[in-house]
Design a protein around this motif. Structure first.
Motif, PDB file in Angstrom:
ATOM      1  N   LYS A  14       0.827  -1.195   0.000  1.00 59.54           N
ATOM      2  CA  LYS A  14       0.000   0.000   0.000  1.00 59.54           C
ATOM      3  C   LYS A  14       0.869   1.256   0.000  1.00 59.54           C
ATOM      4  CE  LYS A  14      -3.477   2.596   2.528  1.00 59.54           C
ATOM      5  NZ  LYS A  14      -4.502   2.617   3.553  1.00 59.54           N
TER       6      LYS A  14
ATOM      7  N   HIS B  17      -2.382  -4.030  -3.474  1.00 51.46           N
ATOM      8  CA  HIS B  17      -3.102  -3.053  -2.660  1.00 51.46           C
ATOM      9  C   HIS B  17      -4.567  -2.986  -3.049  1.00 51.46           C
ATOM     10  CE1 HIS B  17      -4.452   0.502  -0.687  1.00 51.46           C
ATOM     11  NE2 HIS B  17      -4.520   1.195  -1.799  1.00 51.46           N
ATOM     12  N   ARG B  21      -7.726  -3.954  -0.717  1.00 47.68           N
ATOM     13  CA  ARG B  21      -8.755  -2.970  -0.428  1.00 47.68           C
ATOM     14  C   ARG B  21     -10.121  -3.493  -0.821  1.00 47.68           C
ATOM     15  NH1 ARG B  21      -8.832   3.033  -2.999  1.00 47.68           N
ATOM     16  NH2 ARG B  21      -9.867   1.904  -4.679  1.00 47.68           N
ATOM     17  N   GLU B  25     -13.185  -4.100   1.647  1.00 40.82           N
ATOM     18  CA  GLU B  25     -14.457  -3.399   1.448  1.00 40.82           C
ATOM     19  C   GLU B  25     -15.633  -4.376   1.441  1.00 40.82           C
ATOM     20  OE1 GLU B  25     -13.679  -1.134  -2.095  1.00 40.82           O
ATOM     21  OE2 GLU B  25     -12.928   0.591  -0.962  1.00 40.82           O
ATOM     22  N   PRO B  35     -12.465   0.786   4.740  1.00 41.94           N
ATOM     23  CA  PRO B  35     -11.207   0.317   5.323  1.00 41.94           C
ATOM     24  C   PRO B  35     -10.546   1.338   6.253  1.00 41.94           C
ATOM     25  CG  PRO B  35     -11.271  -0.205   2.995  1.00 41.94           C
ATOM     26  CD  PRO B  35     -12.481   0.620   3.275  1.00 41.94           C
TER      27      PRO B  35
END
Lengths: 150, 150
Positions: A14, B17, B21, B25, B35
């Motif tokens: 990230k 990433h 995510r 979610e 998140p």
DNA sequence: CGATATATGTTCGCTACCAAACTAAATGTC
DNA sequence: GACATTTAGTTTGGTAGCGAACATATATCG
């Protein structure tokens, strides 16, 4: 039990992504262009007019995201969006003259950042990193889940 | 010269990433939580009331981003945002009863995804991956640049 | 042929990220 | 004490991402 996940590859993935995006935005800002917009121009400049549909797999994004990116590029006058004559559903994206001229002036932010970020690393280390990231990504993307227990 | 950068750790960092995510979610959607909103509740649930200011370094985000996240959590009734009595500029964030109750029902999406994504990997491979990602991130973040040549 | 299914894009509403410009409060400095 | 500076947060406007619901156009099937 102190946030072990802050040290995991996921967390660093990230951070690296955000750092890359941030630098790319800084590089492209003078040209009034976002990172994803740049990729669209890249494709059009190197491979000629392309159906909008194709960008879904090329950029790995969903339709609403693409719609918005295209909209922005059309608004800025860098591309044209026309209907395919055979299939009225499909849209064809082409560079405008303005867009082509802009492309000629642009630096290559990806090459630039690659050099900064990964220069000097062992080829093997980079391969291990890619292997871990790639495998983890595939596992997450293919995981079937009907909601976490709860 | 065929898009070498699509195979670089940077590109895979982005994909991992986004995959993370996306799964986070999906896990949190039933609870009406994003998140980053989850991370704020995590901090408040484990360390008690915290000045809003502190979240900037904790979450590594900028002030406008934090403002919006806080706004959403207040709107949903999960946290309170109050002025510090000593320093009227500072805001203190605390869990509401609703927020505390919600936290009690939540799964731990991070632990869950770590297991899926990295299970079975050599400890050494993971360390190499972290080393590459961390170094690359630091290099990008500390790079001084007065605009790319152009 | 007509009904149904599939493919392509858009719109809406949301999260999450940023820079730039702003307000307000506290702190420093002269 | 007055003015400048710093600090905390917000607002505005932008990019990039998503799911759900929609409109249209083509394809398929009975």
């Amino acid at each position: 039990m102190e946030k072990p996940y802050l040290k995991s590859p996921g967390a660093w993935a990230k951070r690296l992504h955000l750092a890359s995006r941030s630098m790319m935005e800084r590089i492209l800002r003078p040209y009034d262009l976002g990172p994803t917009q740049w990729y669209v121009l890249y494709q059009l400049a190197n491979n000629g007019p392309t159906p909008q549909r194709d960008f879904l797999s090329l950029l790995q994004i969903e339709k609403p995201t693409l719609s918005e990116v295209v909209r922005a590029l059309v608004r800025k006058g860098f591309i044209n969006q026309t209907s395919d004559t055979n299939d009225q559903r499909q849209r064809l994206l082409t560079l405008t003259d303005t867009g082509r001229q802009l492309w000629g002036e642009l630096p290559d932010p990806i090459a630039f950042m690659q050099e900064i970020a990964f220069q000097g690393f062992d080829k093997e280390m980079l391969e291990v990193a890619v292997e871990v990231l790639k495998t983890a990504t595939e596992r997450l993307n293919t995981y079937k889940f009907d909601g976490v227990e709860k």
